[in-house]
Design a protein around this motif. Structure first.
Motif, short mmCIF file in Angstrom:
data_model
loop_
_atom_site.label_atom_id
_atom_site.label_comp_id
_atom_site.label_asym_id
_atom_site.label_seq_id
_atom_site.Cartn_x
_atom_site.Cartn_y
_atom_site.Cartn_z
N GLN A 213 14.52 -34.20 32.43
CA GLN A 213 13.47 -34.57 33.37
C GLN A 213 12.16 -33.85 33.05
O GLN A 213 11.07 -34.43 33.18
CB GLN A 213 13.88 -34.21 34.80
CG GLN A 213 12.81 -34.55 35.85
CD GLN A 213 13.24 -34.21 37.27
OE1 GLN A 213 14.37 -33.81 37.50
NE2 GLN A 213 12.34 -34.38 38.22
N ALA A 240 2.93 -31.30 43.35
CA ALA A 240 3.50 -32.63 43.10
C ALA A 240 3.73 -32.85 41.62
O ALA A 240 4.73 -33.46 41.21
CB ALA A 240 2.58 -33.71 43.67
N ALA A 241 2.81 -32.37 40.78
CA ALA A 241 2.97 -32.50 39.33
C ALA A 241 4.16 -31.69 38.83
O ALA A 241 4.92 -32.13 37.97
CB ALA A 241 1.68 -32.07 38.62
N GLN A 243 6.76 -30.98 40.64
CA GLN A 243 7.96 -31.63 41.16
C GLN A 243 8.43 -32.73 40.22
O GLN A 243 9.63 -32.94 40.03
CB GLN A 243 7.68 -32.19 42.56
CG GLN A 243 8.91 -32.72 43.27
CD GLN A 243 8.62 -33.13 44.71
OE1 GLN A 243 7.52 -32.89 45.21
NE2 GLN A 243 9.57 -33.75 45.36
N LYS A 244 7.49 -33.45 39.59
CA LYS A 244 7.86 -34.49 38.63
C LYS A 244 8.59 -33.91 37.42
O LYS A 244 9.36 -34.60 36.75
CB LYS A 244 6.61 -35.24 38.17
CG LYS A 244 5.98 -36.12 39.25
CD LYS A 244 4.76 -36.84 38.72
CE LYS A 244 4.13 -37.72 39.79
NZ LYS A 244 2.90 -38.42 39.28
#
Length: 339
Positions: A213, A240-241, A243-244
């Motif tokens: 991932q 958020a970045a 989390q990706k």
């Protein structure tokens, strides 16, 4: 070739310039924890760096700078970023933390052969155009040619974007020998590649899936402000970045929080794993340091908060080394031609 390093922090730029072949006469830094980091690594890695001056840059400009008059090949530094950062109020020269004027006073006092200053990409904005020009005009009046350039750390093998706005200035007769470093041809390693051995150190069963991932470079690490709580990985868009990439960016891990074999995510105070964060480890200070391009032998002194701020505010050593090699080449080319 020798240097003086301003606002040295935890030594990212200083280490890069050291690896490029420069010898540090002195390093100036106001933060006591960063100075402890510099002293520790200088001693334990036997770097042979000169005096580590714990103090204010304005004070150095007024009291010590003249001691190095015309004895310095390169004056380098990363003056504070908050006056120009997207995360701040962008007050620029009206921000009391702006140290460009102090740096220019030191240039005037020392008259080095070359100058290297780095800052955030926010300094490129149109609202700071006149301020950038005033810096160039001041340097030109001292006999320097100058250029600004945006460099992305990912172009030099660092596994994060981290755009930095770089100013190089050289005495007019040396300037024709300078050229900016070129980006490496190969792509940087992904976050998964760089951190897999640390993430999987305790036998986490999900490490391989996490690595798959985390198959891209990281967003720009931030050091955070002394005014705002403990360390985390930045504002909501940065989290958020992360989390990706399978990283929980809401805080920085303690060393005992490296995922164990049956790790399923960070358990919150209510005993649950936050929705959307299953199988997402936290980033430790050592992991963050790798993402900045520091070698594992480089140790950061202080609490987790102090150590992470040192890492997050650093200039990646590989980028400093790339620029330093070009400055070194220009100085050497001039010396071969005219001395």
């Amino acid at each position: 070739m020798n240097t003086i390093e301003m606002c040295a922090g935890a030594g990212g730029q200083a280490l890069g310039l050291h690896n490029a072949g420069f010898e540090h006469l002195a390093l100036i830094e106001i933060d006591a924890h960063a100075c402890a980091t510099l002293r520790h690594n200088n001693q334990h890695l036997k770097l042979g760096w000169g005096e580590i001056i714990e103090g204010d840059l304005h004070e150095f400009a007024h009291i010590r700078a003249h001691d190095f008059h015309k004895q310095v090949d390169l004056l380098a530094g990363g003056v504070p970023c908050p006056p120009f950062s997207k995360a701040g109020k962008k007050l620029g020269p009206d921000d009391e933390r702006d140290l460009f004027p102090a740096a220019l006073k030191i240039v005037q006092a020392i008259q080095p052969r070359a100058v290297l200053l780095e800052n955030v990409a926010g300094l490129m904005e149109e609202k700071f155009a006149s301020y950038r020009q005033s810096i160039r005009d001041t340097l030109h009046s001292m006999g320097y040619c100058t250029d600004w350039k945006l460099l992305n750390a990912s172009d030099f093998g660092v596994p994060q974007l981290r755009p930095r706005f770089i100013l190089v200035a050289m005495q007019e007769n040396i300037w024709p020998h300078f050229s900016w470093p070129k980006a490496l041809q190969e792509n940087p390693k992904s976050v998964g590649d760089v951190l897999f051995d640390l993430i999987s150190a305790n036998g986490w069963e999900g490490a391989e899936a996490w690595k798959a991932q985390a198959n891209d470079i990281a967003p720009t690490l931030v050091g955070g402000s002394k005014k705002h709580g403990g360390p985390d990985l930045g504002p909501a868009r940065a989290k958020a970045a992360w989390q990706k990439l399978g990283i929980n960016g809401h805080r920085v891990a303690d060393e005992n929080e490296i995922p164990q074999r049956n790790f399923r995510g960070v358990v919150m105070r209510d005993g649950k794993i936050k929705d959307g964060f299953a199988n997402m480890p936290l980033l430790s200070v050592r992991m963050a340091a790798r993402i900045q391009g520091f070698p594992d032998c480089w140790h950061f002194i202080g609490t987790k908060t102090h150590a992470y701020r040192q890492v997050g505010n650093a200039f990646p050593p590989p980028v400093a080394q790339a620029v330093g090699l070009q400055i070194m080449a220009a100085l050497q080319a001039f010396d071969r031609q005219y001395r």
